[in-house]
Design an enzyme around this catalytic site. Sequence first.
Site, PDB file in Angstrom:
ATOM      1  CE  LYS A 170      -4.407  -1.295   1.606  1.00 48.09           C
ATOM      2  NZ  LYS A 170      -5.189  -1.282   3.650  1.00 48.09           N
ATOM      3  CE  LYS A 190      -6.393  -7.051  -1.616  1.00 44.33           C
ATOM      4  NZ  LYS A 190      -6.073  -7.814  -0.609  1.00 44.33           N
ATOM      5  CE  LYS A 195     -13.213  -2.456   0.363  1.00 42.88           C
ATOM      6  NZ  LYS A 195     -12.882  -2.302   2.334  1.00 42.88           N
TER       7      LYS A 195
HETATM    8  P1  AMP Z   1     -10.539  -5.125   2.649  1.00 40.16           P
HETATM    9  O1  AMP Z   1     -11.971  -5.111   0.840  1.00 40.16           O
HETATM   10  O2  AMP Z   1      -9.807  -4.887   2.209  1.00 40.16           O
HETATM   11  O3  AMP Z   1     -11.135  -4.401   4.032  1.00 40.16           O
HETATM   12  O4  AMP Z   1     -11.404  -6.858   3.092  1.00 40.16           O
HETATM   13  C1  AMP Z   1     -12.518  -7.057   3.896  1.00 40.16           C
HETATM   14  C2  AMP Z   1     -12.465  -8.421   4.086  1.00 40.16           C
HETATM   15  O5  AMP Z   1     -12.247  -9.159   2.310  1.00 40.16           O
HETATM   16  C3  AMP Z   1     -11.495  -8.692   4.418  1.00 40.16           C
HETATM   17  O6  AMP Z   1     -11.636 -10.634   5.284  1.00 40.16           O
HETATM   18  C4  AMP Z   1     -10.151  -9.908   3.148  1.00 40.16           C
HETATM   19  O7  AMP Z   1      -9.792 -10.776   2.863  1.00 40.16           O
HETATM   20  C5  AMP Z   1     -11.148 -10.083   2.577  1.00 40.16           C
HETATM   21  N1  AMP Z   1     -11.148  -9.653   0.623  1.00 40.16           N
HETATM   22  C6  AMP Z   1     -10.623  -8.292   0.300  1.00 40.16           C
HETATM   23  N2  AMP Z   1     -10.591  -8.478  -0.942  1.00 40.16           N
HETATM   24  C7  AMP Z   1     -10.768 -10.447  -1.538  1.00 40.16           C
HETATM   25  C8  AMP Z   1     -10.575 -11.244  -2.591  1.00 40.16           C
HETATM   26  N3  AMP Z   1     -10.421 -10.335  -3.460  1.00 40.16           N
HETATM   27  N4  AMP Z   1     -10.832 -12.614  -2.712  1.00 40.16           N
HETATM   28  C9  AMP Z   1     -10.943 -13.277  -1.288  1.00 40.16           C
HETATM   29  N5  AMP Z   1     -11.594 -12.070  -0.460  1.00 40.16           N
HETATM   30  C10 AMP Z   1     -11.074 -10.569   0.260  1.00 40.16           C
END
Ligand code: AMP
Length: 338
Positions: free
Chosen positions: A117, A201, A204
């Site tokens: 990041k 991956k 957002k």
């Molecule tokens: P974040 O969007 O980074 O706040 O992630 C929120 C939750 O979604 C966390 O448990 C992440 O591990 C999961 N997560 C985020 N992106 C992915 C992805 N591409 N595939 C699977 N899980 C994800």
Amino acid sequence: MTGYKGPERVLSGIQTSGDMHLGNYLGAIRKFVDLQQKHDCLYFLADMHAITVWQEPAKLREQTFHIAACFIAAGVDASHSIIFNQSAVHAHAELAWIFNCVARLGWLDRMTQFKDKAGKDKERASVGLYTYPVLQAADILVYKATHVPVGEDQKQHLELSRDIAGKFNHDYKVEDFFPLPEPLIQGPGARIMSLRDGTKKMSKSDSSENASIFLRDEPDVIAKKIKKATTDPEPLPSEMAGLEGRAEAKNLVGIYSALSGKSDQEVLGEFGGKGFGVFKPALADLVVEKVGPIGAELRRLEADPGHLESILRDGAARASAIADPVVAETKKIVGFVD
Ligand code: AMP
Ligand code: TRP
């Protein structure tokens, strides 16, 4: 959790830094829904983590309601599970400071998410971004949570939480005061990749809006994004080995299996030998069938922010009732005069 005798408790959080996508749903929210059948669960909106990178204030508020609505639309039951926003429960920040003094610089230096990041110019990253995993440990341990459902990308942060819990228990000679929380990562959907680049991956913050399927996407948008997804010209193989080196194809098969409940091999049994001209429409129908209704419910909930606000307020009060005594006890252990 060696030796810890407290009750089992599930906790997880999602940053309020953008719209919820299919990766968040399959890697996290769907598991939240399943776990609440058998466990006491807390699910929160990580607004304090979100501001480790710049967030427009009005947008931050909107995203907080959006994610709360996603939880509920996907099936989290706010009367049973506790849903709240992190900044509304003071105990997180208070415990995070104590943990900042337990965690070691060397531990944080190894965190790959910070490196990703912060990028090349880490001098300009916020200090919060660096200590982000310490706040995450506080989020978990302030409730003495024992199980944490997350996607694979959070594995290293969970290990750090365990290290912090272990060091605190050891340094202050309070064996098993904090549990060593266990990540719940397994299962299909733990790592969903971008539709444009199978090596990145789904996230957002992707600059291409076709890279991610958002829970708020209307059915026609979902179908269009899948149609445009990057693929190779080969038909699908009949065996898993044939997906090696074909990251995009593997990802689409993974999404199909995660949503259908079939194994990757079963999906290939059905679609092996067929081209993407056949597979993509079948995948689009499946995603629309599973995600479409969540989007519709989401829009209904977002139209009534007052209702969401009262859910969050109630959740914060219930969360504080668990967290405040843990912080009070921790402060006593540390030697603070109250
Ligand atoms: P974040 O969007 O980074 O706040 O992630 C929120 C939750 O979604 C966390 O448990 C992440 O591990 C999961 N997560 C985020 N992106 C992915 C992805 N591409 N595939 C699977 N899980 C994800
Ligand atoms: N860091 C997590 C993510 O980006 C969000 C998060 C913050 C979290 N605090 C947490 C997840 C505590 C689980 C437990 O996905």
